[in-house]
Design an enzyme around this catalytic site. Sequence first.
Site, PDB file in Angstrom:
ATOM      1  N   SER A 151      -7.633   2.677   2.957  1.00  0.00           N
ATOM      2  CA  SER A 151      -8.626   3.429   3.048  1.00  0.00           C
ATOM      3  C   SER A 151      -9.804   3.244   2.714  1.00  0.00           C
ATOM      4  O   SER A 151     -10.964   3.573   2.949  1.00  0.00           O
ATOM      5  CB  SER A 151      -8.139   4.783   2.451  1.00  0.00           C
TER       6      SER A 151
ATOM      7  N   GLY B 204      -0.595  -3.185  -3.124  1.00  0.00           N
ATOM      8  CA  GLY B 204       0.519  -2.869  -2.254  1.00  0.00           C
ATOM      9  C   GLY B 204       1.003  -1.589  -2.127  1.00  0.00           C
ATOM     10  O   GLY B 204       2.011  -1.231  -1.353  1.00  0.00           O
ATOM     11  N   GLY B 205       0.172  -0.695  -2.577  1.00  0.00           N
ATOM     12  CA  GLY B 205       0.372   0.625  -2.053  1.00  0.00           C
ATOM     13  C   GLY B 205       0.326   1.063  -0.673  1.00  0.00           C
ATOM     14  O   GLY B 205       1.131   1.726  -0.253  1.00  0.00           O
TER      15      GLY B 205
ATOM     16  N   GLU C  75      -1.982  -9.961   1.797  1.00  0.00           N
ATOM     17  CA  GLU C  75      -3.163  -9.654   0.783  1.00  0.00           C
ATOM     18  C   GLU C  75      -3.489 -10.844  -0.123  1.00  0.00           C
ATOM     19  O   GLU C  75      -4.582 -11.367  -0.265  1.00  0.00           O
ATOM     20  CB  GLU C  75      -3.300  -8.203   0.288  1.00  0.00           C
TER      21      GLU C  75
HETATM   22  C1  5RP Z   1      -2.696  -1.994   0.650  1.00  0.00           C
HETATM   23  C2  5RP Z   1      -3.372  -2.108  -0.868  1.00  0.00           C
HETATM   24  C3  5RP Z   1      -4.468  -1.148  -0.996  1.00  0.00           C
HETATM   25  O1  5RP Z   1      -5.496  -2.222  -0.908  1.00  0.00           O
HETATM   26  C4  5RP Z   1      -4.426  -0.303  -2.027  1.00  0.00           C
HETATM   27  O2  5RP Z   1      -3.101   0.633  -1.854  1.00  0.00           O
HETATM   28  C5  5RP Z   1      -5.479   0.599  -2.124  1.00  0.00           C
HETATM   29  O3  5RP Z   1      -5.511   1.554  -1.033  1.00  0.00           O
HETATM   30  P1  5RP Z   1      -6.843   2.709  -0.769  1.00  0.00           P
HETATM   31  O4  5RP Z   1      -7.961   1.802  -0.548  1.00  0.00           O
HETATM   32  O5  5RP Z   1      -6.300   3.319   0.608  1.00  0.00           O
HETATM   33  O6  5RP Z   1      -6.597   3.603  -1.986  1.00  0.00           O
HETATM   34  O7  5RP Z   1      -3.273  -3.029  -1.823  1.00  0.00           O
HETATM   35  O8  5RP Z   1      -1.363  -2.781   0.340  1.00  0.00           O
END
Ligand code: 5RP
Length: 223
Positions: free
Chosen positions: A27, A95-96, A103
Site C-alpha cells: 500500500s 513479505g507482509g 522483491e
Molecule cells: C510486500 C511487502 C510490503 O512492502 C510490506 O508488506 C509493506 O506493505 P505496506 O506498504 O502495505 O505496509 O513486503 O511483500
Amino acid sequence: MNAKKLAAEKAVSFLENGMTVGLGTGSTAYWAIEKIGEKVNKDKWKIRAIATSLRSEEQARSLGIPILSFAEIDVIDVTIDGADEVDGQLHLIKGGGGALLREKIVATNSRQMIVVADESKKVKTLGKFPLPVEVVIFGWERTFEKLKKLGCNPGRRMNQAEPYLTDNGNYIVDCAFGEINDPAGLHEQINAITGVVDNGLFIHIASKLVLGFENGNTQVISG
Ligand code: 5RP
C-alpha cells in the site's frame, strides 16, 4: 495526512528521467507507482520498470508505465519498495504482502533500494512482525517443523479457507520469533533449510529510508 503517500512521493523525487526503476509491492509502494505514472504521463518521462509482483505490474501497465523483463535490462537504477519493519541499520522485514522473493531479486539487482514507510514501521529491533518465509509446497510440512525448531511460532499463511499462494506458486510460513537480535545469522539459518526459497529479512540491501509522518513531514535516512 497520508504518511505512506508522502513517503512514496518524496522517494520518487530521487528518480530521474530515463531511469530503469524497480516497482515495489504494497500500500506504500502503490503511491510511488501512481507518482511514477504521473511523471510518465504529465512530464513525458522515459521510465522503464520491472515489477515485484503481478499486482504492481498490473497497476503500472494501467498507468502506461513500460514494464520490462530481466532479459531486456542490464541493471535497475533504483527500486522503491515498502517494508513491514525497518531498524536503525536499514535491515528490513518484508513479505507482509507475500512478494518477498521477487522483491529481493529486484532489490539485489538494483544500484539503490529506497524503502518507503510510514513512521509506524521504524523499530529498534526487528521481530514484532512475524517473519514471512517462502517455502515450496512439496514437503512443506517438514520445512514447517524445521522452521519451528529454530525457535519461532510458525503459521502457514491462508487466503480465507485456502493456503495463500505467492506469484511463484509457493506457500508462505509466517514465523513469529519475537525480538530478532541477530538478523544476519537468522537469515542464514533459515535459508539453509532445504525447502525454503527465501525469507523476508533484507540485510544490507536498502540504502535509503524515506519515512512519512502523520503531521505532513518526511525524513530521509541514508545507510
Ligand atoms: C510486500 C511487502 C510490503 O512492502 C510490506 O508488506 C509493506 O506493505 P505496506 O506498504 O502495505 O505496509 O513486503 O511483500
